[in-house]
Design an enzyme around this catalytic site. Sequence first.
Site, PDB file in Angstrom:
ATOM      1  N   GLU A  45       9.309  -3.932  12.872  1.00 23.76           N
ATOM      2  CA  GLU A  45       9.190  -2.828  11.916  1.00 23.76           C
ATOM      3  C   GLU A  45       7.881  -2.112  12.249  1.00 23.76           C
ATOM      4  O   GLU A  45       6.796  -2.573  11.913  1.00 23.76           O
ATOM      5  CB  GLU A  45       9.119  -3.372  10.492  1.00 23.76           C
ATOM      6  N   GLU A  52      -4.978  -3.669  -1.517  1.00 22.12           N
ATOM      7  CA  GLU A  52      -6.425  -3.414  -1.432  1.00 22.12           C
ATOM      8  C   GLU A  52      -6.737  -2.044  -0.848  1.00 22.12           C
ATOM      9  O   GLU A  52      -7.829  -1.526  -1.030  1.00 22.12           O
ATOM     10  CB  GLU A  52      -7.131  -4.437  -0.531  1.00 22.12           C
ATOM     11  N   CYS A  60       9.474   1.764   3.286  1.00 21.49           N
ATOM     12  CA  CYS A  60      10.382   0.646   3.580  1.00 21.49           C
ATOM     13  C   CYS A  60      11.809   1.139   3.761  1.00 21.49           C
ATOM     14  O   CYS A  60      12.654   0.433   4.280  1.00 21.49           O
ATOM     15  CB  CYS A  60      10.334  -0.380   2.461  1.00 21.49           C
ATOM     16  N   LYS A  98      -1.425  -7.036  -9.203  1.00 22.18           N
ATOM     17  CA  LYS A  98      -2.340  -7.199  -8.063  1.00 22.18           C
ATOM     18  C   LYS A  98      -1.932  -6.139  -7.033  1.00 22.18           C
ATOM     19  O   LYS A  98      -1.039  -6.365  -6.221  1.00 22.18           O
ATOM     20  CB  LYS A  98      -2.201  -8.622  -7.498  1.00 22.18           C
ATOM     21  N   SER A 124       5.428  -6.974   3.207  1.00 23.00           N
ATOM     22  CA  SER A 124       6.028  -7.293   4.508  1.00 23.00           C
ATOM     23  C   SER A 124       6.803  -8.611   4.433  1.00 23.00           C
ATOM     24  O   SER A 124       6.552  -9.447   3.551  1.00 23.00           O
ATOM     25  CB  SER A 124       4.930  -7.381   5.562  1.00 23.00           C
ATOM     26  N   PHE A 182       0.815  -1.224   0.000  1.00 17.24           N
ATOM     27  CA  PHE A 182       0.000   0.000   0.000  1.00 17.24           C
ATOM     28  C   PHE A 182       0.843   1.265   0.000  1.00 17.24           C
ATOM     29  O   PHE A 182       0.355   2.331  -0.362  1.00 17.24           O
ATOM     30  CB  PHE A 182      -0.939   0.005   1.223  1.00 17.24           C
TER      31      PHE A 182
HETATM   32  P1  NAD Z   1       1.627  -6.636   3.016  1.00 15.65           P
HETATM   33  O1  NAD Z   1       2.662  -7.688   3.052  1.00 15.65           O
HETATM   34  O2  NAD Z   1       0.533  -6.675   4.024  1.00 15.65           O
HETATM   35  O3  NAD Z   1       0.884  -6.642   1.586  1.00 15.65           O
HETATM   36  C1  NAD Z   1       1.613  -6.660   0.383  1.00 15.65           C
HETATM   37  C2  NAD Z   1       0.785  -7.394  -0.670  1.00 15.65           C
HETATM   38  O4  NAD Z   1       0.580  -8.735  -0.231  1.00 15.65           O
HETATM   39  C3  NAD Z   1      -0.590  -6.779  -0.894  1.00 15.65           C
HETATM   40  O5  NAD Z   1      -0.854  -6.758  -2.278  1.00 15.65           O
HETATM   41  C4  NAD Z   1      -1.523  -7.720  -0.150  1.00 15.65           C
HETATM   42  O6  NAD Z   1      -2.786  -7.829  -0.768  1.00 15.65           O
HETATM   43  C5  NAD Z   1      -0.811  -9.052  -0.203  1.00 15.65           C
HETATM   44  N1  NAD Z   1      -1.078  -9.876   0.995  1.00 15.65           N
HETATM   45  C6  NAD Z   1      -1.322  -9.434   2.257  1.00 15.65           C
HETATM   46  N2  NAD Z   1      -1.530 -10.477   3.086  1.00 15.65           N
HETATM   47  C7  NAD Z   1      -1.406 -11.600   2.333  1.00 15.65           C
HETATM   48  C8  NAD Z   1      -1.502 -13.004   2.635  1.00 15.65           C
HETATM   49  N3  NAD Z   1      -1.754 -13.431   3.855  1.00 15.65           N
HETATM   50  N4  NAD Z   1      -1.303 -13.873   1.633  1.00 15.65           N
HETATM   51  C9  NAD Z   1      -1.032 -13.446   0.387  1.00 15.65           C
HETATM   52  N5  NAD Z   1      -0.945 -12.130   0.056  1.00 15.65           N
HETATM   53  C10 NAD Z   1      -1.114 -11.214   1.008  1.00 15.65           C
HETATM   54  O7  NAD Z   1       2.388  -5.237   3.040  1.00 15.65           O
HETATM   55  P2  NAD Z   1       1.763  -3.794   3.150  1.00 15.65           P
HETATM   56  O8  NAD Z   1       1.261  -3.597   4.544  1.00 15.65           O
HETATM   57  O9  NAD Z   1       0.853  -3.509   2.005  1.00 15.65           O
HETATM   58  O10 NAD Z   1       3.070  -2.900   2.921  1.00 15.65           O
HETATM   59  C11 NAD Z   1       3.956  -2.553   3.942  1.00 15.65           C
HETATM   60  C12 NAD Z   1       5.133  -3.498   3.997  1.00 15.65           C
HETATM   61  O11 NAD Z   1       5.784  -3.514   2.731  1.00 15.65           O
HETATM   62  C13 NAD Z   1       6.195  -3.068   4.998  1.00 15.65           C
HETATM   63  O12 NAD Z   1       6.670  -4.208   5.647  1.00 15.65           O
HETATM   64  C14 NAD Z   1       7.273  -2.454   4.115  1.00 15.65           C
HETATM   65  O13 NAD Z   1       8.577  -2.467   4.656  1.00 15.65           O
HETATM   66  C15 NAD Z   1       7.190  -3.322   2.921  1.00 15.65           C
HETATM   67  N6  NAD Z   1       7.770  -2.670   1.758  1.00 15.65           N
HETATM   68  C16 NAD Z   1       8.983  -3.103   1.334  1.00 15.65           C
HETATM   69  C17 NAD Z   1       9.589  -2.485   0.274  1.00 15.65           C
HETATM   70  C18 NAD Z   1      10.932  -2.945  -0.205  1.00 15.65           C
HETATM   71  O14 NAD Z   1      11.339  -2.476  -1.247  1.00 15.65           O
HETATM   72  N7  NAD Z   1      11.616  -3.837   0.467  1.00 15.65           N
HETATM   73  C19 NAD Z   1       8.955  -1.421  -0.383  1.00 15.65           C
HETATM   74  C20 NAD Z   1       7.707  -1.014   0.072  1.00 15.65           C
HETATM   75  C21 NAD Z   1       7.122  -1.654   1.148  1.00 15.65           C
END
Ligand code: NAD
Length: 499
Positions: A384, A180, A285, A177, A230, A153
């Site tokens: 984090e 949400e 991130c 994808k 994450s 997000f």
């Molecule tokens: P998230 O992991 O909750 O969601 C990321 C994606 O995974 C979304 O599209 C979501 O729909 C999907 N998802 C969520 N739960 C899932 C599940 N149980 N099974 C399958 N798919 C699932 O992350 P977020 O809260 O949207 O974003 C924040 C996180 O992203 C932080 O941890 C941040 O550090 C990380 N991030 C990392 C980078 C990087 O380059 N390393 C860049 C941006 C964000």
Amino acid sequence: MSTEIKRITHLVGGSPWTGVAERTSKVYNPATGQVTGELDLASAATVDEVVKVAHETSKAWAQTSLTKRAQVLFAYRELVNRDKERIAAIITAEHGKVLSDALGEVTRGLEVIEFACGIPHLLKGSMSEQASTGIDVYSIRQPLGVVAGITPFNFPAMVPMWMWAPALACGNTFVLKPAEKDPSASVYTAELLKEAGVPDGVFNVVHGDKVAVDSVLEHPEIAAVSFVGSTPIARYVYETGTKTGKRVQALGGAKNHMIVLPDADIEMAADAAVSAAYGSAGERCMAISQVVAVGDAADRLVKAIEDRLPKIKVGNGLEADVEMGPLVTREHRDKVASYIEGAREQGAEVVADGRENTPEGDGFFLGVSLLDNVTPEMDAYKDEIFGPVLGVTRVGTYDEAVKLVNDNPYGNGTAIFTRDGGVARQFQFDVQAGMVGINVPIPVPVAYYSFGGWKNSLFGDSHVYGPEGINFYTRGKVVTSRWPDPATSKVDLGFPQTR
Ligand code: NAD
């Protein structure tokens, strides 16, 4: 005040999906707390429908000339420049970050598009004439077919650009994808790509949650998956995707440390720490969430940071002078706030408590927090937090500071503040992280390098965008060729030798 609730749906083959979703989720404006959208969540059958369209288009797109592929990316660049304020407003309305920050996101994403415009040059192979007598050898790189991107997000426009721009440039079709919580930027991207001349079916958007992600990971027609999110989900996506034979790059979470040595310019370090910790309400991130103050830098630095905090204006990101917006959801805001109390109970000193400087209203706001004397056993250190909470850990020496960074399970970004070039150079050698800043707090690589962390911040071998992105979205082929020449033709059952 009532707001119109818009329906947000998938984009397949250049058009909005016309089906009826079995499940939907709500999209909020985090600054007001109001529901602004209802998002269709894909079933496995919907994902299959979208992937089929991407698959049917993939052969024609792979055969589209490099010139044409570059041209549509150039056209897209123009459209983003035309519409960047509008895109920024879409981001702010669903994510909450302030407009200037949203514009910055679009601009950094655009640099990846500009890099991808150079695809004719980037896909050049190599050739060896007369590798053997009468034989030439050359290498080419070809697209994989249908590839997918699953995004977080916190950068609803830029992170998708990291993926689809090189993927399309390399000749793949794409299924995105998005997260949400803020899906509208992706829908707008699809509309602009259509306007830029990208053929229908080359870029598709499917919205959804775990059901959609699992369907993507298991779909036999998807050759590769890029994920950013994450760490637990990144690990899951990597393990599940590779099990079904896909190429996967999965970028995870972070806990970025900024080391400040006693010889550093403390005012510059304080400006950097405040900007990098609280920008985008800490939902980056590459945010600095932990300062490691060495020796007598600590008292001076904590004071300099504390002095800056009351001036940070928190509020609705659409208002011109606001510097920090709300958090993305109410649940996330409450979770972030719980770390402040937790840290106090575990022995940290709460220098600034964000709960006491939160704007009024129903928005998901939390003011800025500063925690001093944070130690590695505390939850505020280990997790984090992903919010506007900056921790300070005090250590005696450079070696102790580097050990803290290297012992951390994450390895995304890190920074050192010092005036000593020799120590900075040693740090660049010693530190275990993928992106290193020297007096630069958020060292996000420019588009012609690649972005990625180490350890639990990246699963897979490949960083995103830049040269590694081009490699990720293509496969190498080496052609050994000979043209009919009676002088060199004879039957020979031995293993081919070079002559
Ligand atoms: P998230 O992991 O909750 O969601 C990321 C994606 O995974 C979304 O599209 C979501 O729909 C999907 N998802 C969520 N739960 C899932 C599940 N149980 N099974 C399958 N798919 C699932 O992350 P977020 O809260 O949207 O974003 C924040 C996180 O992203 C932080 O941890 C941040 O550090 C990380 N991030 C990392 C980078 C990087 O380059 N390393 C860049 C941006 C964000």
